[in-house]
Each structure stands twice: as C-alpha cells, then as structure tokens.
Design a protein around this motif. Structure first.
Motif, PDB file in Angstrom:
ATOM      1  N   ALA A 143      51.161  38.849  43.329  1.00  0.00           N
ATOM      2  CA  ALA A 143      49.743  39.105  43.535  1.00  0.00           C
ATOM      3  C   ALA A 143      49.144  38.602  42.254  1.00  0.00           C
ATOM      4  O   ALA A 143      47.777  37.775  42.442  1.00  0.00           O
ATOM      5  CB  ALA A 143      49.397  40.537  43.812  1.00  0.00           C
ATOM      6  N   VAL A 144      49.380  38.715  41.016  1.00  0.00           N
ATOM      7  CA  VAL A 144      48.757  38.120  39.840  1.00  0.00           C
ATOM      8  C   VAL A 144      48.525  36.910  39.752  1.00  0.00           C
ATOM      9  O   VAL A 144      47.455  36.138  39.661  1.00  0.00           O
ATOM     10  CB  VAL A 144      49.193  38.919  38.639  1.00  0.00           C
ATOM     11  N   VAL A 145      49.856  36.168  40.269  1.00  0.00           N
ATOM     12  CA  VAL A 145      49.843  34.671  40.101  1.00  0.00           C
ATOM     13  C   VAL A 145      48.934  34.280  41.286  1.00  0.00           C
ATOM     14  O   VAL A 145      48.183  33.138  41.152  1.00  0.00           O
ATOM     15  CB  VAL A 145      51.257  34.333  40.360  1.00  0.00           C
ATOM     16  N   GLU A 146      48.975  34.894  42.447  1.00  0.00           N
ATOM     17  CA  GLU A 146      48.077  34.169  43.529  1.00  0.00           C
ATOM     18  C   GLU A 146      46.743  34.511  43.162  1.00  0.00           C
ATOM     19  O   GLU A 146      46.007  33.400  43.469  1.00  0.00           O
ATOM     20  CB  GLU A 146      48.380  35.107  44.782  1.00  0.00           C
ATOM     21  N   ALA A 147      46.492  35.453  42.449  1.00  0.00           N
ATOM     22  CA  ALA A 147      44.927  35.481  42.263  1.00  0.00           C
ATOM     23  C   ALA A 147      44.599  34.553  41.061  1.00  0.00           C
ATOM     24  O   ALA A 147      43.481  34.043  41.104  1.00  0.00           O
ATOM     25  CB  ALA A 147      44.636  37.002  41.617  1.00  0.00           C
ATOM     26  N   ALA A 148      45.492  34.322  40.164  1.00  0.00           N
ATOM     27  CA  ALA A 148      45.234  33.273  39.172  1.00  0.00           C
ATOM     28  C   ALA A 148      45.016  31.921  39.819  1.00  0.00           C
ATOM     29  O   ALA A 148      44.126  31.081  39.385  1.00  0.00           O
ATOM     30  CB  ALA A 148      46.310  33.249  38.159  1.00  0.00           C
ATOM     31  N   VAL A 189      53.753  43.038  42.350  1.00  0.00           N
ATOM     32  CA  VAL A 189      52.399  42.780  41.621  1.00  0.00           C
ATOM     33  C   VAL A 189      52.486  41.502  40.734  1.00  0.00           C
ATOM     34  O   VAL A 189      51.018  41.026  40.738  1.00  0.00           O
ATOM     35  CB  VAL A 189      52.471  44.074  40.582  1.00  0.00           C
ATOM     36  N   ALA A 190      53.391  40.997  40.209  1.00  0.00           N
ATOM     37  CA  ALA A 190      53.455  39.709  39.587  1.00  0.00           C
ATOM     38  C   ALA A 190      53.306  38.803  40.411  1.00  0.00           C
ATOM     39  O   ALA A 190      52.220  37.779  40.053  1.00  0.00           O
ATOM     40  CB  ALA A 190      55.031  39.493  38.777  1.00  0.00           C
TER      41      ALA A 190
END
Length: 102
Positions: free
Chosen positions: A63-68, A60-61
């Motif tokens: 994915a969040v970094v990738e989205a950011a 999840v982390a």
C-alpha cells in the motif's frame, strides 16, 4: 504353612508395588506426551501469528509503495502541466512581442 503364607503375602505386596510403579511411569509418560503436544500447539500458534504479521507487513508495504507511485505520478503530471503552461506563456509573450515590434 505360615512361611508359605508370608512368602505369598510378600509376593502379592511386591506385585502391587510393581504394578503401581508401572502405572505411575505410564502416567508420567502420558503427562510428558500431553506437555509435548501442548508445546507443539503453542509453537504452531506462534508460527501462524508470525505468518499473519508477515502478510500484514507485506500488505502495508504494498500500500505504501502504491501510494508513493500515485504521488510520483501526480507530481509528474503537475510538472507536465506547469511546463505546458510555461510554453503557452512563452508563446503568447513571443507573439505579443512580434505584434508590438510590428
């Protein structure tokens, strides 16, 4: 003879009591081993669940970094387009000003 029979009977009863005590002790030991194995299995299950949770958190982390990163990249691209458009507008205005003055 009666005394021998009594002594023999006492010895047999004592032997039965000793055997029963040994069997009972063995049952207790086996039960303790079973409980210990069950505890080890539960601890192993908890460790596996914890590992799964850690992996899920890492995924999840990531994915969040990738989205950011995608959002930041998109903002940079939009800003570049806006700056480029502003340069074009300034150039058009400058050319128009030169034409008007001329």
């Amino acid at each position: 003879v009666a005394a021998v029979v009594v002594v023999a009977a006492v010895l047999v009863v004592a032997a039965v009591v000793v055997v029963a005590a040994v069997v009972a002790a063995a049952v207790v030991v086996v039960a303790a081993i079973v409980v210990a194995v069950a505890v080890v299995v539960v601890v192993a299950a908890v460790v596996v669940v914890a590992a799964v949770v850690v992996v899920a958190v890492v995924v999840v982390a990531a994915a969040v970094v990738e989205a950011a990163v995608v959002v930041v990249t998109s903002v940079v691209v939009v800003e570049a387009v806006v700056v480029e458009a502003a340069v074009v507008v300034v150039a058009v205005v400058a050319v128009a000003a030169v034409v008007v003055v001329a």
